[in-house]
Design a protein around this motif. Sequence first.
Motif, PDB file in Angstrom:
ATOM      1  N   ARG A 129       0.841  -1.218   0.114  1.00  0.00           N
ATOM      2  CA  ARG A 129       0.053   0.070  -0.047  1.00  0.00           C
ATOM      3  C   ARG A 129       0.930   1.429  -0.145  1.00  0.00           C
ATOM      4  NH1 ARG A 129      -3.165  -3.568   0.926  1.00  0.00           N
ATOM      5  NH2 ARG A 129      -5.668  -3.576   1.351  1.00  0.00           N
ATOM      6  N   VAL A 130       0.246   2.280  -0.681  1.00  0.00           N
ATOM      7  CA  VAL A 130       0.876   3.591  -0.890  1.00  0.00           C
ATOM      8  C   VAL A 130       0.104   4.762  -0.479  1.00  0.00           C
ATOM      9  CG1 VAL A 130       3.166   2.916  -2.407  1.00  0.00           C
ATOM     10  CG2 VAL A 130       0.877   3.599  -3.263  1.00  0.00           C
ATOM     11  N   LYS A 131       0.628   5.674  -0.185  1.00  0.00           N
ATOM     12  CA  LYS A 131      -0.263   6.939   0.029  1.00  0.00           C
ATOM     13  C   LYS A 131       0.075   7.830  -1.077  1.00  0.00           C
ATOM     14  CE  LYS A 131      -2.275   8.125   3.834  1.00  0.00           C
ATOM     15  NZ  LYS A 131      -3.781   8.009   4.137  1.00  0.00           N
ATOM     16  N   VAL A 132      -1.069   8.293  -1.939  1.00  0.00           N
ATOM     17  CA  VAL A 132      -1.171   9.029  -2.810  1.00  0.00           C
ATOM     18  C   VAL A 132      -1.867  10.349  -2.673  1.00  0.00           C
ATOM     19  CG1 VAL A 132      -0.368   7.107  -4.472  1.00  0.00           C
ATOM     20  CG2 VAL A 132      -3.026   7.963  -4.100  1.00  0.00           C
ATOM     21  N   ARG A 133      -1.346  11.313  -3.511  1.00  0.00           N
ATOM     22  CA  ARG A 133      -1.992  12.725  -3.677  1.00  0.00           C
ATOM     23  C   ARG A 133      -2.516  12.670  -4.988  1.00  0.00           C
ATOM     24  NH1 ARG A 133       1.976  15.821  -2.490  1.00  0.00           N
ATOM     25  NH2 ARG A 133       2.247  16.367  -4.798  1.00  0.00           N
ATOM     26  N   CYS A 134      -3.834  12.709  -5.095  1.00  0.00           N
ATOM     27  CA  CYS A 134      -4.527  12.632  -6.392  1.00  0.00           C
ATOM     28  C   CYS A 134      -4.680  14.037  -7.046  1.00  0.00           C
ATOM     29  CB  CYS A 134      -5.789  12.079  -6.384  1.00  0.00           C
ATOM     30  SG  CYS A 134      -5.774  10.283  -5.886  1.00  0.00           S
ATOM     31  N   ALA A 135      -4.833  14.021  -8.414  1.00  0.00           N
ATOM     32  CA  ALA A 135      -5.004  15.458  -9.051  1.00  0.00           C
ATOM     33  C   ALA A 135      -6.124  16.070  -8.611  1.00  0.00           C
ATOM     34  CB  ALA A 135      -4.956  14.990 -10.567  1.00  0.00           C
ATOM     35  N   ASP A 136      -6.808  15.555  -8.234  1.00  0.00           N
ATOM     36  CA  ASP A 136      -8.186  16.361  -7.541  1.00  0.00           C
ATOM     37  C   ASP A 136      -8.239  16.897  -6.156  1.00  0.00           C
ATOM     38  OD1 ASP A 136      -8.695  13.855  -5.995  1.00  0.00           O
ATOM     39  OD2 ASP A 136     -10.662  13.368  -6.872  1.00  0.00           O
ATOM     40  N   THR A 178      -7.468  14.978  -3.431  1.00  0.00           N
ATOM     41  CA  THR A 178      -7.569  14.018  -2.536  1.00  0.00           C
ATOM     42  C   THR A 178      -6.329  13.191  -2.043  1.00  0.00           C
ATOM     43  OG1 THR A 178      -9.810  13.904  -3.383  1.00  0.00           O
ATOM     44  CG2 THR A 178      -9.294  12.357  -1.846  1.00  0.00           C
ATOM     45  N   GLU A 179      -6.042  13.060  -0.901  1.00  0.00           N
ATOM     46  CA  GLU A 179      -5.131  12.072  -0.459  1.00  0.00           C
ATOM     47  C   GLU A 179      -5.965  10.808  -0.382  1.00  0.00           C
ATOM     48  OE1 GLU A 179      -2.172  11.858   1.177  1.00  0.00           O
ATOM     49  OE2 GLU A 179      -1.352  13.983   0.361  1.00  0.00           O
ATOM     50  N   ARG A 180      -5.208   9.707  -0.881  1.00  0.00           N
ATOM     51  CA  ARG A 180      -6.055   8.356  -0.768  1.00  0.00           C
ATOM     52  C   ARG A 180      -4.593   7.181  -0.486  1.00  0.00           C
ATOM     53  NH1 ARG A 180      -8.780  10.383  -5.595  1.00  0.00           N
ATOM     54  NH2 ARG A 180     -11.000  10.309  -4.996  1.00  0.00           N
ATOM     55  N   THR A 181      -5.379   6.029   0.100  1.00  0.00           N
ATOM     56  CA  THR A 181      -4.512   5.080   0.382  1.00  0.00           C
ATOM     57  C   THR A 181      -4.571   4.129  -0.900  1.00  0.00           C
ATOM     58  OG1 THR A 181      -4.941   5.218   2.675  1.00  0.00           O
ATOM     59  CG2 THR A 181      -4.128   2.983   1.714  1.00  0.00           C
ATOM     60  N   TRP A 231     -11.668   3.901  -5.596  1.00  0.00           N
ATOM     61  CA  TRP A 231     -12.824   2.912  -5.560  1.00  0.00           C
ATOM     62  C   TRP A 231     -14.018   3.659  -5.775  1.00  0.00           C
ATOM     63  CZ3 TRP A 231     -11.062  -0.410  -0.783  1.00  0.00           C
ATOM     64  CH2 TRP A 231      -9.967  -1.243  -1.440  1.00  0.00           C
ATOM     65  N   ASP A 232     -15.193   2.904  -6.290  1.00  0.00           N
ATOM     66  CA  ASP A 232     -16.635   3.612  -6.421  1.00  0.00           C
ATOM     67  C   ASP A 232     -17.392   3.877  -5.016  1.00  0.00           C
ATOM     68  OD1 ASP A 232     -16.311   3.853  -8.943  1.00  0.00           O
ATOM     69  OD2 ASP A 232     -17.111   1.795  -9.306  1.00  0.00           O
ATOM     70  N   TRP A 233     -17.030   2.759  -4.064  1.00  0.00           N
ATOM     71  CA  TRP A 233     -17.768   2.697  -2.687  1.00  0.00           C
ATOM     72  C   TRP A 233     -17.040   3.333  -1.617  1.00  0.00           C
ATOM     73  CZ3 TRP A 233     -15.440  -1.070  -5.555  1.00  0.00           C
ATOM     74  CH2 TRP A 233     -14.210  -1.665  -4.960  1.00  0.00           C
ATOM     75  N   GLN A 234     -15.715   3.534  -1.666  1.00  0.00           N
ATOM     76  CA  GLN A 234     -14.834   4.243  -0.753  1.00  0.00           C
ATOM     77  C   GLN A 234     -13.891   5.144  -1.256  1.00  0.00           C
ATOM     78  OE1 GLN A 234     -13.124   1.010   1.549  1.00  0.00           O
ATOM     79  NE2 GLN A 234     -13.492   2.010   3.579  1.00  0.00           N
ATOM     80  N   ASP A 235     -14.213   6.493  -1.135  1.00  0.00           N
ATOM     81  CA  ASP A 235     -13.461   7.454  -1.852  1.00  0.00           C
ATOM     82  C   ASP A 235     -12.178   7.689  -1.358  1.00  0.00           C
ATOM     83  OD1 ASP A 235     -13.485   9.423  -3.901  1.00  0.00           O
ATOM     84  OD2 ASP A 235     -13.488  10.969  -2.451  1.00  0.00           O
ATOM     85  N   GLU A 236     -11.677   7.281  -0.292  1.00  0.00           N
ATOM     86  CA  GLU A 236     -10.346   7.445   0.328  1.00  0.00           C
ATOM     87  C   GLU A 236      -9.349   6.479  -0.058  1.00  0.00           C
ATOM     88  OE1 GLU A 236     -12.536   5.393   3.619  1.00  0.00           O
ATOM     89  OE2 GLU A 236     -13.012   7.141   2.388  1.00  0.00           O
TER      90      GLU A 236
END
Length: 94
Positions: free
Chosen positions: A30-37, A39-42, A66-71
Amino acid sequence: MSENEGRNNLRMPNDDEEFAVVTNMLGANRVKVRCADGTERTARIPGRMQKRIWIREDDVVLVDPWDWQDEKADVTWRYKKQEADQLREEGHIQ
């Protein structure tokens, strides 16, 4: 010389994918990413990429949120350094 000399055709995001930058390695694939929108996501690295593609901090990747879990998201592609530089030059990412 043409203006596209040295330019590679890069994989661009599908409708449900977006660019992201790896900010932290969490372990357990797993990695922590900062998306273009913004949002920080796992993000989860799928099994088909685990041993073949090494992902490090500050790498530019494509993620599929993910559709069901935005983070949370799945990593679908990693760009090499040259490809990431090309994406920045063309204005696709910052």
